[in-house]
Write an enzyme that holds these catalytic residues in place. Structure first.
Site, PDB file in Angstrom:
ATOM      1  N   HIS A 104      -8.881  20.918 -73.685  1.00  0.00           N
ATOM      2  CA  HIS A 104      -8.009  22.033 -74.065  1.00  0.00           C
ATOM      3  C   HIS A 104      -8.825  23.296 -74.335  1.00  0.00           C
ATOM      4  O   HIS A 104     -10.050  23.255 -74.448  1.00  0.00           O
ATOM      5  CB  HIS A 104      -7.208  21.694 -75.319  1.00  0.00           C
ATOM      6  N   HIS A 169       1.836   7.411 -76.600  1.00  0.00           N
ATOM      7  CA  HIS A 169       1.164   8.161 -75.539  1.00  0.00           C
ATOM      8  C   HIS A 169       1.598   7.589 -74.204  1.00  0.00           C
ATOM      9  O   HIS A 169       1.668   6.375 -74.040  1.00  0.00           O
ATOM     10  CB  HIS A 169      -0.354   8.089 -75.670  1.00  0.00           C
TER      11      HIS A 169
END
Length: 422
Positions: A104, A169
């Site tokens: 990220h 997830h």
């Protein structure tokens, strides 16, 4: 008519419903005093000694924590962790906080303030950079054959504490635990190689059947992440379990694997929602920020929520995505519109963002997805979905294609809840 109100970014959207709906939500658990939860978990670690039995006075300590895309309760538990370290004899100057960015973007000053809370300006904070070789150290190779390179600051500290939150997830089974290290503080190459385990061998093709939401046993991605994370030899784990309202429901401390597994069991129990039959339509909100801060985060709600819908059914997804797609390369992958060609390209040059794009397009081909977001008509269409202005417009548009008495579910916290058709 019944009024519906759902979270959208930092605001809400409302609409009138022309049909009856069933709302899917988690089990209700009373929130407790978060500080008491954290302190109690620190004193009763799972599969591990307590911090004062692990850490000696004067040792250097790195605390890994998640970035702004994942709310964890860090502004509550980090000060308590630092207080405990101070009590042991570790000074502020010997403590640093490492933001587990994975691949990220780096965080802004305001985001650092949100993550650290009252510690901002007192404890040193660093963003991990997966592409900076000066920040990385090679630690060896896994059994499956990929090299593990992790953040040098984390590895060279005398003691390493990993923190985060546990939730579902969509291909690693559950977040939290080992994911704080891999991909959290791993090199880009290690991130990609560990996630590539999602695929079957090329002679079989497709994705591994166990690399799905809520599954750890036999999940090759989970196994790859865990083995890679163990190279860091972390000393202690602190993971939270949060309600959709961001309240602390539980805290798990101790061994990287054992404490995480107990937290996963609670998440499975609280947030798996049984459903008698698949719906004609699911109306899904990611749950507001940060669950819908960008599309890479938002698609998790789509992945979970589509389990509630019959094949070929419709989905309305509310996902503001004020931060765009979430990564500069994500949208580029939609140049592939044939799913087989897409998979071939991924196998030749695997990228996590490409895998997420592939999963998005695959779901958009299985269902009619109406997306309420800040993306343009063209961007939405390229992802296989249909842009609509707001929740009311989406409901008005889809109702003509539904049966006379449709089976409709509403999922207000789609980034947290996992529907399970029985």
């Amino acid at each position: 008519m019944e009024q519906l109100e759902l979270k959208y970014g930092s605001a809400k959207q409302s609409a009138e419903l022309p049909f009856n709906v069933q709302t899917l939500g988690p089990k209700t658990v009373a929130a407790q005093d978060p500080q008491k939860l954290i302190r109690s978990a620190l004193q009763k670690p799972i599969g591990s000694p307590t911090l004062d039995q692990i850490i000696k006075p004067g040792e250097s300590v790195v605390i890994v924590t998640s970035d702004i895309t994942r709310y964890t309760g860090s502004e509550i538990y980090l000060p308590i962790l630092v207080e405990e370290l101070n009590r042991i004899g570790v000074a502020d100057e010997q403590i640093s906080i490492l933001i587990a960015l994975g691949i990220h973007r780096e965080q802004t000053e305001e985001e650092h303030k949100k993550i650290l809370g009252p510690l901002y300006g007192r404890i040193a904070v660093f963003d991990h950079d997966c592409d900076d070789p000066e920040q990385l150290v090679n630690l060896g190779r896994t059994d499956s054959g990929f090299d593990v390179a992790l953040n040098k600051r984390a590895i060279e500290a005398d003691r390493l504490i990993v923190t985060g939150t546990i939730g579902f997830h969509y291909f690693a089974g559950f977040g939290g635990g080992r994911k704080g290290l891999v991909p959290g503080v791993a090199s880009r190459e290690t991130c990609m190689a560990s996630h590539f385990a999602v695929f079957n061998p090329p002679e079989i093709g497709g994705k591994h059947p166990q690399a799905v939401t809520g599954v750890l046993n036999g999940n090759p991605v989970h196994q790859a992440l865990l083995q890679a994370a163990r190279f860091a030899e972390p000393d202690f784990l602190l993971n939270t379990v949060l309600s959709p309202q961001k309240e602390l429901l539980a805290v798990y401390c101790g061994d990287l694997e054992q404490a995480h597994l107990q937290g996963c069991e609670l998440v499975r129990d609280l947030f798996s929602v049984p459903l008698e039959q698949a719906a004609d339509l699911a109306i899904i909100s990611c749950g507001g920020e940060p669950k819908d801060i960008n599309f890479i985060q938002s698609q998790k709600a789509l992945d979970y929520g589509c389990r509630a819908v019959k094949e070929g059914g419709s989905i309305i997804l509310l996902a503001s995505c004020r931060d765009g797609f979430g990564h500069p390369t994500f949208f580029d992958w939609f140049r592939y519109q044939d799913l087989d060609e897409f998979e071939t390209a991924l196998r030749a040059d695997y990228q996590i963002n490409g895998q997420t794009a592939h999963a998005t397009l695959h779901k958009a081909r299985r269902f009619r997805v109406l997306l309420v977001s800040e993306f343009s008509d063209e961007e939405t269409a390229k992802m296989g979905m249909q842009k609509v202005a707001d929740l009311q417009a989406a409901i008005d548009l889809v109702k003509a294609d539904l049966p006379e008495e449709p089976n409709v579910v509403v999922i207000p916290d789609g980034g947290t809840v996992l529907p399970m058709v029985e």
